[in-house]
Design a protein around this motif. Structure first.
Motif, short mmCIF file in Angstrom:
data_model
loop_
_atom_site.label_atom_id
_atom_site.label_comp_id
_atom_site.label_asym_id
_atom_site.label_seq_id
_atom_site.Cartn_x
_atom_site.Cartn_y
_atom_site.Cartn_z
N ALA A 142 16.83 38.73 -11.93
CA ALA A 142 17.40 39.47 -10.94
C ALA A 142 18.50 38.75 -10.17
N ALA A 143 18.26 37.27 -9.85
CA ALA A 143 19.16 36.47 -9.33
C ALA A 143 20.29 35.95 -10.14
N GLY A 144 20.23 36.38 -11.47
CA GLY A 144 21.38 35.73 -12.38
C GLY A 144 20.78 34.25 -12.80
N VAL A 169 7.41 15.94 -16.41
CA VAL A 169 8.46 16.86 -16.47
C VAL A 169 9.58 16.81 -15.27
N LEU A 170 8.68 16.85 -14.09
CA LEU A 170 9.69 16.50 -12.91
C LEU A 170 10.51 15.19 -13.00
N ASP A 171 9.76 14.19 -13.16
CA ASP A 171 10.47 12.85 -13.42
C ASP A 171 11.58 12.76 -14.06
N GLY A 172 11.44 13.34 -15.26
CA GLY A 172 12.46 13.51 -16.38
C GLY A 172 13.81 14.28 -15.77
N LEU A 173 13.54 15.47 -15.38
CA LEU A 173 14.42 16.13 -14.59
C LEU A 173 15.55 15.40 -13.30
N ARG A 174 14.36 14.67 -12.65
CA ARG A 174 15.08 13.97 -11.58
C ARG A 174 16.03 12.77 -12.07
N ALA A 175 15.39 12.17 -13.27
CA ALA A 175 16.07 11.04 -13.66
C ALA A 175 17.45 11.42 -14.35
N ALA A 176 17.60 12.83 -14.85
CA ALA A 176 18.58 13.43 -15.46
C ALA A 176 19.76 14.08 -14.47
N GLY A 177 19.40 13.74 -13.08
CA GLY A 177 20.11 14.40 -11.87
C GLY A 177 20.05 15.87 -12.05
N ILE A 178 18.98 16.26 -12.57
CA ILE A 178 19.03 17.95 -12.02
C ILE A 178 17.95 18.06 -10.72
N ALA A 179 18.26 18.97 -10.08
CA ALA A 179 17.54 19.37 -8.86
C ALA A 179 16.42 20.07 -9.33
N THR A 180 15.47 19.84 -8.28
CA THR A 180 14.17 20.44 -8.50
C THR A 180 13.86 21.22 -7.13
N GLY A 181 13.18 22.44 -7.43
CA GLY A 181 12.69 23.08 -6.37
C GLY A 181 11.63 23.96 -6.63
N VAL A 182 10.91 24.55 -5.51
CA VAL A 182 9.63 25.27 -5.75
C VAL A 182 10.11 26.72 -5.09
N VAL A 183 9.63 27.66 -5.48
CA VAL A 183 9.86 29.09 -5.15
C VAL A 183 8.42 29.80 -5.19
N SER A 184 7.58 30.15 -4.09
CA SER A 184 6.37 30.19 -4.01
C SER A 184 5.97 31.60 -3.26
N PHE A 244 10.74 17.25 -3.89
CA PHE A 244 11.46 18.37 -4.37
C PHE A 244 12.84 18.62 -3.42
N ASP A 245 14.16 18.83 -3.97
CA ASP A 245 15.22 19.09 -3.23
C ASP A 245 15.23 20.58 -2.39
N VAL A 246 14.44 21.34 -2.67
CA VAL A 246 14.26 22.52 -1.88
C VAL A 246 12.82 23.27 -2.39
N TRP A 247 12.56 24.05 -0.96
CA TRP A 247 11.22 24.71 -1.06
C TRP A 247 11.54 26.12 -0.39
N GLU A 248 10.97 27.18 -1.23
CA GLU A 248 11.25 28.56 -0.72
C GLU A 248 9.82 29.26 -0.76
N VAL A 249 9.36 29.65 0.35
CA VAL A 249 8.13 30.06 0.43
C VAL A 249 8.40 31.66 1.22
N ALA A 252 11.69 40.01 -6.36
CA ALA A 252 12.92 40.07 -5.88
C ALA A 252 13.34 38.82 -5.94
N PRO A 253 14.85 38.79 -5.70
CA PRO A 253 15.63 37.49 -6.14
C PRO A 253 15.94 36.64 -4.86
N GLY A 254 15.37 37.01 -3.54
CA GLY A 254 15.94 36.38 -2.54
C GLY A 254 15.73 34.88 -2.30
N MET A 255 14.29 34.40 -3.00
CA MET A 255 14.18 33.07 -2.90
C MET A 255 14.91 32.27 -3.65
N VAL A 256 15.21 32.58 -5.10
CA VAL A 256 16.31 32.10 -5.84
C VAL A 256 17.41 32.03 -5.31
#
Length: 178
Positions: A139-141, A42-57, A86-91, A106-110
């Motif tokens: 909550a983040a939209g 799934v991640l490889d497919g998103l990356r190939a399509a030019g979609i950024a990926t990230g983790v919020v944990s 991943f393009d971005v990590w939020e912990v 809460a929407p802060g990490m998004v």
């Protein structure tokens, strides 16, 4: 995946535990990281399509003294070894009682992830396994998609607008949105 289908979606953020990797509570051991079925594809497919990926944990084990921020960083590095960059990590290192703005739902990490990616929240989706993930997205939209596991509560599934059986189906749902 034609470029027109994906024009509104510019990033897919993922919960880590129970979504990208098998949930090991308060895991500080990179050796225990096991990807969820299909996550890499799934991640490889998103990356190939030019979609950024990230983790919020949410990682409340840091506040509870069960794991250190360094432990979490080592586990996250192992996640990237197995699943790619991943393009971005939020912990969020806080506990619920800390009343921070980052701990899901809460929407802060998004918000922070979207700022770092230079996109509007409406151009992002968050895929996770519990109601707090969907709640943070909404909550983040952003768009939230729930991929339940056996521990996801029935009322969280009932409350979610978008529910998918696995990560691949979740991304498929996102591609069908107007």
């Amino acid at each position: 995946m034609g470029s027109s289908e994906m024009s509104t979606l510019r990033a897919v953020l993922f919960d880590r535990d129970g979504t990208l990797v098998v949930d090991v509570p308060y895991n500080g051991d990179p050796g225990k990281v096991r990807p969820m079925a299909g996550a890499k594809e799934v991640l490889d497919g998103l990356r190939a399509a030019g979609i950024a990926t990230g983790v919020v944990s949410n990682q409340s084990g840091i506040a509870r003294g069960l794991i250190t921020a360094d432990d979490v960083a080592k586990v996250n590095a192992r996640v990237e070894e197995l699943l790619g960059p991943f393009d971005v990590w939020e912990v969020c290192p806080h506990e619920e009682q800390d009343s921070c703005s980052c701990r899901k739902p809460a929407p802060g990490m998004v918000h922070s992830a979207c700022r770092k990616l230079g996109i509007h929240e409406s151009e992002a989706a968050l895929i996770g396994d519990i109601g707090a993930d969907v709640g943070a997205a909404e909550a983040a939209g952003a768009t939230g998609v729930l991929v339940p596991t056996p521990v996801t509560r029935a009322e969280e599934v009932a409350a979610a607008r978008l529910v998918a059986s696995d990560l691949s189906s979740a991304v498929g749902l996102l591609q069908e949105l107007p």
